[in-house]
Design a protein around this motif. Structure first.
Motif, PDB file in Angstrom:
ATOM      1  N   VAL A 274      33.681  31.565  32.448  1.00 54.49           N
ATOM      2  CA  VAL A 274      34.288  31.323  33.760  1.00 54.49           C
ATOM      3  C   VAL A 274      33.410  30.410  34.613  1.00 54.49           C
ATOM      4  CG1 VAL A 274      35.614  33.459  33.762  1.00 54.49           C
ATOM      5  CG2 VAL A 274      33.330  33.441  34.756  1.00 54.49           C
ATOM      6  N   ARG A 275      32.099  30.481  34.443  1.00 56.36           N
ATOM      7  CA  ARG A 275      31.234  29.537  35.156  1.00 56.36           C
ATOM      8  C   ARG A 275      31.503  28.111  34.684  1.00 56.36           C
ATOM      9  NH1 ARG A 275      25.533  33.007  34.919  1.00 56.36           N
ATOM     10  NH2 ARG A 275      25.897  34.258  36.811  1.00 56.36           N
ATOM     11  N   LEU A 276      31.712  27.951  33.384  1.00 58.57           N
ATOM     12  CA  LEU A 276      32.060  26.635  32.852  1.00 58.57           C
ATOM     13  C   LEU A 276      33.396  26.157  33.407  1.00 58.57           C
ATOM     14  CD1 LEU A 276      31.921  24.244  30.822  1.00 58.57           C
ATOM     15  CD2 LEU A 276      32.978  25.784  29.145  1.00 58.57           C
ATOM     16  N   LEU A 277      34.409  27.025  33.381  1.00 58.16           N
ATOM     17  CA  LEU A 277      35.737  26.628  33.851  1.00 58.16           C
ATOM     18  C   LEU A 277      35.736  26.341  35.348  1.00 58.16           C
ATOM     19  CD1 LEU A 277      38.086  28.994  31.817  1.00 58.16           C
ATOM     20  CD2 LEU A 277      37.186  26.740  31.229  1.00 58.16           C
ATOM     21  N   HIS A 278      34.904  27.050  36.101  1.00 63.16           N
ATOM     22  CA  HIS A 278      34.784  26.765  37.534  1.00 63.16           C
ATOM     23  C   HIS A 278      34.214  25.368  37.745  1.00 63.16           C
ATOM     24  CE1 HIS A 278      32.822  26.967  41.557  1.00 63.16           C
ATOM     25  NE2 HIS A 278      33.938  27.591  41.867  1.00 63.16           N
ATOM     26  N   HIS A 389      47.706  35.207  38.525  1.00 60.17           N
ATOM     27  CA  HIS A 389      47.755  35.513  39.955  1.00 60.17           C
ATOM     28  C   HIS A 389      46.542  34.940  40.681  1.00 60.17           C
ATOM     29  CE1 HIS A 389      50.498  39.221  39.070  1.00 60.17           C
ATOM     30  NE2 HIS A 389      51.161  38.084  39.088  1.00 60.17           N
ATOM     31  N   TRP A 390      45.457  34.770  39.960  1.00 60.81           N
ATOM     32  CA  TRP A 390      44.240  34.218  40.543  1.00 60.81           C
ATOM     33  C   TRP A 390      43.995  32.815  40.012  1.00 60.81           C
ATOM     34  CZ3 TRP A 390      40.365  38.832  39.510  1.00 60.81           C
ATOM     35  CH2 TRP A 390      40.691  39.895  40.361  1.00 60.81           C
ATOM     36  N   GLY A 391      43.251  32.050  40.800  1.00 62.00           N
ATOM     37  CA  GLY A 391      42.704  30.797  40.319  1.00 62.00           C
ATOM     38  C   GLY A 391      41.295  31.029  39.808  1.00 62.00           C
ATOM     39  N   GLU A 394      38.619  32.681  42.465  1.00 59.72           N
ATOM     40  CA  GLU A 394      38.659  34.135  42.622  1.00 59.72           C
ATOM     41  C   GLU A 394      38.160  34.828  41.358  1.00 59.72           C
ATOM     42  OE1 GLU A 394      39.212  37.814  44.406  1.00 59.72           O
ATOM     43  OE2 GLU A 394      39.191  35.793  45.267  1.00 59.72           O
ATOM     44  N   THR A 395      38.487  34.273  40.200  1.00 57.61           N
ATOM     45  CA  THR A 395      38.073  34.893  38.939  1.00 57.61           C
ATOM     46  C   THR A 395      36.559  34.892  38.795  1.00 57.61           C
ATOM     47  OG1 THR A 395      40.133  34.151  37.902  1.00 57.61           O
ATOM     48  CG2 THR A 395      38.355  34.842  36.441  1.00 57.61           C
ATOM     49  N   LEU A 399      33.942  38.210  38.626  1.00 57.73           N
ATOM     50  CA  LEU A 399      33.014  38.446  37.521  1.00 57.73           C
ATOM     51  C   LEU A 399      31.563  38.436  38.006  1.00 57.73           C
ATOM     52  CD1 LEU A 399      34.608  36.523  34.536  1.00 57.73           C
ATOM     53  CD2 LEU A 399      34.179  38.955  34.698  1.00 57.73           C
ATOM     54  N   GLU A 400      31.253  37.618  38.990  1.00 57.54           N
ATOM     55  CA  GLU A 400      29.909  37.661  39.579  1.00 57.54           C
ATOM     56  C   GLU A 400      29.683  39.003  40.279  1.00 57.54           C
ATOM     57  OE1 GLU A 400      27.574  35.635  39.086  1.00 57.54           O
ATOM     58  OE2 GLU A 400      28.438  33.687  38.567  1.00 57.54           O
TER      59      GLU A 400
END
Length: 507
Positions: A274-278, A389-391, A394-395, A399-400
């Protein structure tokens, strides 16, 4: 005399046969498995530049030249970060379509008109009009190059995909790296040569995918993107300027093995993702989507997930006139996203990445064997991403939050601790034997788990019927949690200055 003549004739025939066989078998690059006739292609003409089933030879040549020019312009666009010249036309194409689909004929009406007039387009004619084979990547030094890979050791083939083959080598007997090059036996080259019978041009078309990946590895700098160390252009297999990319080496992502690891390590993989996708959603190039999003596109480096395959990444957002144009289709679920006033499907690249993360990673890795007090939050994350529902903002925030609760030990505050036994502390002591197995464990022959503090270690021991003692080590996990060996007895205790042993005395 007659027998002698027969023997001489037989010897000549045998020599001719052996000579022919050796010539065939020892042609450079010969592979008996690749010499089988292909279905639908007459063996006598397969690969022959004089055989063009159903189409004019010049038309085929111009079509291949057009594809090479288009691929080259894409490379230049990513290097200079320019929007595509024909953005509207390109954006309506399905983004899932691979960059190289040679099975489908794509001859433009403009080319057909020029062919009818007997004139080849200047930009696509063979006479020096092809794009340059070499692309100057202008990488920042220090940079590895041809000189560094000439004397490699420990060469190992790691695998291949649609276009590339990957090898592990050791440079200067110290640095292990990955080498990526065009796979001459891969799908791209085989299909192209089968259709166009032009190995050098087919190689050039495929090699631009590696160039694109190298440019993206250079432009997108993030802890969860594989590092590009350098590259080498050299002549090989009678083809000038063949390209080899030199990258950071990672371990292949094996989902079956990953499912057998601790929840803490599996959570780390999801957090890395998710850090990568962010970052990709807010990258310097714009929102980047991974069109070929599969576990095999990632590797693990020191416990962190890193994306390694970027040749099918895209920064193009789909255009739209209404919400119906913003339709995303997946094998098990479909979504319709809103069409913005600018005529773009809102956050389509981001949402595509996020749902792929859900279906390939989150559903398998996040909830299972997680601490019980964290499961409601983890279930909420899985459900929200599964329904989009989230982008990504928010994801990653949620997770953080899980990471903070886990590292700080806050998740233990809501847990009810029922301690039934008392334990005696024995400093600077260890129990070398008397192991038992548990799952998941950091040690395959014993029960080695991570804990936040001694209180959690006692709770774990209370929940294991075999546990009669445990040993605190001086080793920690990536979150700073302490590794503890749980033991089924304490009959043999030995001195060890780096460990503390706790023995159950009541209960």
């Amino acid at each position: 005399m007659r027998r002698r003549k027969i023997a001489v004739a037989a010897g000549c025939c045998l020599s001719f046969f052996l000579g022919t066989l050796l010539n065939v078998l020892f042609i450079p690059g010969f592979d008996p498995h690749q010499q089988q006739p292909r279905r639908g292609v007459t063996p006598a003409f397969a690969g022959s530049p004089l055989y063009w089933p159903g189409e004019d030879r010049e038309s085929q040549r111009l079509e291949l030249a057009r594809q090479i020019r288009e691929r080259y312009e894409e490379v230049v666009r990513y290097q200079k970060h320019q929007a595509p010249a024909a953005a509207a036309r390109r954006l309506v194409r399905p983004l899932e379509r691979r960059l190289m689909d040679l099975a489908q004929q794509r001859t433009s009406s403009e080319q057909t008109l020029r062919l009818e007039k007997g004139k080849a387009p200047q930009a696509e004619s063979r006479g020096g009009s092809y794009p340059e084979a070499k692309v100057d990547l202008a990488l920042n030094p220090p940079l590895l190059g041809c000189r560094d890979i000439h004397n490699v050791t420990s060469l190992h083939y790691l695998g291949s995909g649609y276009t590339k083959a990957v090898y592990k080598v050791v440079l200067n007997r110290t640095l292990a790296v990955a080498l990526k090059s065009v796979d001459f036996g891969g799908h791209d080259i085989e299909n192209c040569v089968k259709q166009y019978a032009a190995l050098e041009d087919c190689y050039r078309l495929a090699s631009y995918k590696i160039v694109k990946e190298m440019i993206l590895l250079q432009r997108l700098q993030h802890a969860n993107i594989l590092q590009l160390y350098g590259y080498c252009y050299q002549d090989s297999n009678d083809i000038p300027d063949t390209l080899t990319a030199i990258t950071e080496l990672g371990s292949p992502l094996e989902m079956i093995q990953l499912l057998q690891t601790s929840w803490e390590d599996r959570f780390r993989i999801c957090l890395s993702l998710v850090r990568l996708l962010h970052y990709l959603a807010h990258s310097p190039l714009g929102s980047v989507t991974l069109l070929d999003f599969r576990p095999r596109q990632f590797v693990i480096v020191d416990g962190e997930l890193k994306v390694t395959d970027l040749d099918d990444a895209s920064i193009e957002e789909s255009s739209c006139t209404s919400n119906r144009d913003c339709f995303i289709e997946f094998p098990a679920k479909n979504f319709t996203l809103p069409c913005s006033v600018e005529g773009r499907c809102r956050n389509m690249n981001e949402k595509r990445n996020l749902y792929n993360a859900y279906r390939f990673f989150f559903t398998y890795l996040l909830p299972h064997s997680a601490p019980s007090s964290l499961r409601p939050l983890l279930d909420m994350i899985v459900n929200a991403t599964g329904e989009l529902h989230w982008g990504i903002d928010e994801t990653v925030a949620q997770l953080e939050k899980v990471l903070h609760l886990y590292k700080s030990g806050t998740y233990l505050q809501n847990a009810t601790r029922m301690l039934k036994a008392e334990y005696q502390q024995i400093p600077e002591a260890a129990i070398p034997d008397e192991n038992y197995r548990c799952w998941p464990s950091y040690h395959h022959k014993g029960c080695l788990l991570s804990v936040f503090d001694v209180g959690e270690a006692i709770e774990v021991c209370e929940n294991h019927s075999q546990c009669k003692a445990f040993v605190l080590t001086n080793q920690t996990t990536w979150t700073g949690r302490q590794l503890v060996f749980f033991k089924m007895g304490s009959n043999h205790i030995v001195p060890d200055p780096d460990k503390i042993t706790y023995v159950k005395v009541t209960g």
